[in-house]
Design a protein around this motif. Sequence first.
Motif, PDB file in Angstrom:
ATOM      1  N   PRO A  63      53.915 -36.089 -10.603  1.00  0.00           N
ATOM      2  CA  PRO A  63      53.207 -36.054  -9.324  1.00  0.00           C
ATOM      3  C   PRO A  63      52.863 -34.621  -8.929  1.00  0.00           C
ATOM      4  O   PRO A  63      53.572 -33.679  -9.292  1.00  0.00           O
ATOM      5  CB  PRO A  63      54.214 -36.661  -8.334  1.00  0.00           C
ATOM      6  N   VAL A  64      51.766 -34.467  -8.233  1.00  0.00           N
ATOM      7  CA  VAL A  64      51.444 -33.204  -7.566  1.00  0.00           C
ATOM      8  C   VAL A  64      51.529 -33.480  -6.071  1.00  0.00           C
ATOM      9  O   VAL A  64      51.176 -34.563  -5.603  1.00  0.00           O
ATOM     10  CB  VAL A  64      50.058 -32.643  -7.971  1.00  0.00           C
ATOM     11  N   TRP A  65      52.039 -32.513  -5.341  1.00  0.00           N
ATOM     12  CA  TRP A  65      52.371 -32.677  -3.930  1.00  0.00           C
ATOM     13  C   TRP A  65      51.548 -31.760  -3.056  1.00  0.00           C
ATOM     14  O   TRP A  65      51.205 -30.655  -3.454  1.00  0.00           O
ATOM     15  CB  TRP A  65      53.850 -32.323  -3.735  1.00  0.00           C
ATOM     16  N   TRP A  66      51.247 -32.221  -1.834  1.00  0.00           N
ATOM     17  CA  TRP A  66      50.605 -31.367  -0.834  1.00  0.00           C
ATOM     18  C   TRP A  66      51.154 -31.741   0.537  1.00  0.00           C
ATOM     19  O   TRP A  66      51.638 -32.844   0.758  1.00  0.00           O
ATOM     20  CB  TRP A  66      49.087 -31.467  -0.881  1.00  0.00           C
ATOM     21  N   ILE A  67      51.055 -30.799   1.450  1.00  0.00           N
ATOM     22  CA  ILE A  67      51.565 -31.008   2.801  1.00  0.00           C
ATOM     23  C   ILE A  67      50.513 -31.734   3.635  1.00  0.00           C
ATOM     24  O   ILE A  67      49.313 -31.477   3.501  1.00  0.00           O
ATOM     25  CB  ILE A  67      51.989 -29.666   3.444  1.00  0.00           C
ATOM     26  N   THR A  68      50.957 -32.644   4.467  1.00  0.00           N
ATOM     27  CA  THR A  68      50.059 -33.394   5.350  1.00  0.00           C
ATOM     28  C   THR A  68      49.920 -32.672   6.685  1.00  0.00           C
ATOM     29  O   THR A  68      50.644 -31.715   6.970  1.00  0.00           O
ATOM     30  CB  THR A  68      50.624 -34.803   5.611  1.00  0.00           C
ATOM     31  N   ASP A  69      49.010 -33.154   7.516  1.00  0.00           N
ATOM     32  CA  ASP A  69      48.876 -32.603   8.859  1.00  0.00           C
ATOM     33  C   ASP A  69      50.180 -32.776   9.639  1.00  0.00           C
ATOM     34  O   ASP A  69      50.578 -31.884  10.390  1.00  0.00           O
ATOM     35  CB  ASP A  69      47.728 -33.280   9.618  1.00  0.00           C
ATOM     36  N   GLU A  70      50.856 -33.904   9.436  1.00  0.00           N
ATOM     37  CA  GLU A  70      52.143 -34.134  10.105  1.00  0.00           C
ATOM     38  C   GLU A  70      53.180 -33.115   9.648  1.00  0.00           C
ATOM     39  O   GLU A  70      53.987 -32.639  10.448  1.00  0.00           O
ATOM     40  CB  GLU A  70      52.653 -35.561   9.845  1.00  0.00           C
ATOM     41  N   GLY A  71      53.165 -32.775   8.371  1.00  0.00           N
ATOM     42  CA  GLY A  71      54.075 -31.757   7.848  1.00  0.00           C
ATOM     43  C   GLY A  71      53.798 -30.397   8.445  1.00  0.00           C
ATOM     44  O   GLY A  71      54.720 -29.647   8.798  1.00  0.00           O
ATOM     45  N   LYS A  72      52.518 -30.064   8.594  1.00  0.00           N
ATOM     46  CA  LYS A  72      52.142 -28.785   9.210  1.00  0.00           C
ATOM     47  C   LYS A  72      52.573 -28.745  10.671  1.00  0.00           C
ATOM     48  O   LYS A  72      53.080 -27.721  11.144  1.00  0.00           O
ATOM     49  CB  LYS A  72      50.631 -28.569   9.093  1.00  0.00           C
ATOM     50  N   GLU A  73      52.399 -29.846  11.368  1.00  0.00           N
ATOM     51  CA  GLU A  73      52.831 -29.925  12.771  1.00  0.00           C
ATOM     52  C   GLU A  73      54.341 -29.768  12.881  1.00  0.00           C
ATOM     53  O   GLU A  73      54.848 -29.107  13.794  1.00  0.00           O
ATOM     54  CB  GLU A  73      52.382 -31.237  13.405  1.00  0.00           C
ATOM     55  N   PHE A  74      55.084 -30.389  11.947  1.00  0.00           N
ATOM     56  CA  PHE A  74      56.544 -30.266  11.956  1.00  0.00           C
ATOM     57  C   PHE A  74      56.949 -28.804  11.786  1.00  0.00           C
ATOM     58  O   PHE A  74      57.809 -28.309  12.509  1.00  0.00           O
ATOM     59  CB  PHE A  74      57.154 -31.116  10.831  1.00  0.00           C
ATOM     60  N   ILE A  75      56.352 -28.108  10.834  1.00  0.00           N
ATOM     61  CA  ILE A  75      56.666 -26.698  10.600  1.00  0.00           C
ATOM     62  C   ILE A  75      56.350 -25.876  11.848  1.00  0.00           C
ATOM     63  O   ILE A  75      57.141 -25.027  12.255  1.00  0.00           O
ATOM     64  CB  ILE A  75      55.895 -26.155   9.374  1.00  0.00           C
ATOM     65  N   GLU A  76      55.191 -26.103  12.433  1.00  0.00           N
ATOM     66  CA  GLU A  76      54.822 -25.362  13.645  1.00  0.00           C
ATOM     67  C   GLU A  76      55.823 -25.594  14.771  1.00  0.00           C
ATOM     68  O   GLU A  76      56.213 -24.656  15.465  1.00  0.00           O
ATOM     69  CB  GLU A  76      53.413 -25.758  14.097  1.00  0.00           C
ATOM     70  N   SER A  77      56.279 -26.818  14.935  1.00  0.00           N
ATOM     71  CA  SER A  77      57.236 -27.124  16.012  1.00  0.00           C
ATOM     72  C   SER A  77      58.601 -26.498  15.730  1.00  0.00           C
ATOM     73  O   SER A  77      59.303 -26.097  16.654  1.00  0.00           O
ATOM     74  CB  SER A  77      57.387 -28.639  16.209  1.00  0.00           C
ATOM     75  N   GLU A  78      58.977 -26.386  14.458  1.00  0.00           N
ATOM     76  CA  GLU A  78      60.254 -25.780  14.094  1.00  0.00           C
ATOM     77  C   GLU A  78      60.228 -24.262  14.272  1.00  0.00           C
ATOM     78  O   GLU A  78      61.252 -23.651  14.522  1.00  0.00           O
ATOM     79  CB  GLU A  78      60.616 -26.101  12.622  1.00  0.00           C
ATOM     80  N   ARG A  79      59.061 -23.678  14.161  1.00  0.00           N
ATOM     81  CA  ARG A  79      58.931 -22.209  14.267  1.00  0.00           C
ATOM     82  C   ARG A  79      58.756 -21.751  15.703  1.00  0.00           C
ATOM     83  O   ARG A  79      58.862 -20.575  15.987  1.00  0.00           O
ATOM     84  CB  ARG A  79      57.775 -21.726  13.406  1.00  0.00           C
ATOM     85  N   ASP A  80      58.446 -22.668  16.609  1.00  0.00           N
ATOM     86  CA  ASP A  80      58.262 -22.300  18.029  1.00  0.00           C
ATOM     87  C   ASP A  80      59.576 -22.023  18.718  1.00  0.00           C
ATOM     88  O   ASP A  80      60.610 -22.398  18.428  1.00  0.00           O
ATOM     89  CB  ASP A  80      57.526 -23.404  18.785  1.00  0.00           C
TER      90      ASP A  80
END
Length: 80
Positions: A63-80
């Motif tokens: 498999p090849v993997w990529w981050i979803t919009d939900e994953g990006k939102e999760f990262i942004e919320s964790e960094r705030d």
Amino acid sequence: MAGRKETISDEEILSIFIENSDPFLTTSELADELDFTLTGIRKRLYDLDEEGYLSFKKAGNSPVWWITDEGKEFIESERD
């Protein structure tokens, strides 16, 4: 096992996708980057897929993997 992290957070895994210039990554690339076993990282990646933070597609046998919009939102919320 010497040198191997006992645990890796979801944020650590997802951050690899944010910081990497490639639009997708293989399981092996992630295992190497995180100094984790293929079996260990594979399970975590499928868990993140189930949570909606990653998506994957089979490319040959792997498999090849990529981050979803939900994953990006999760990262942004964790960094705030």
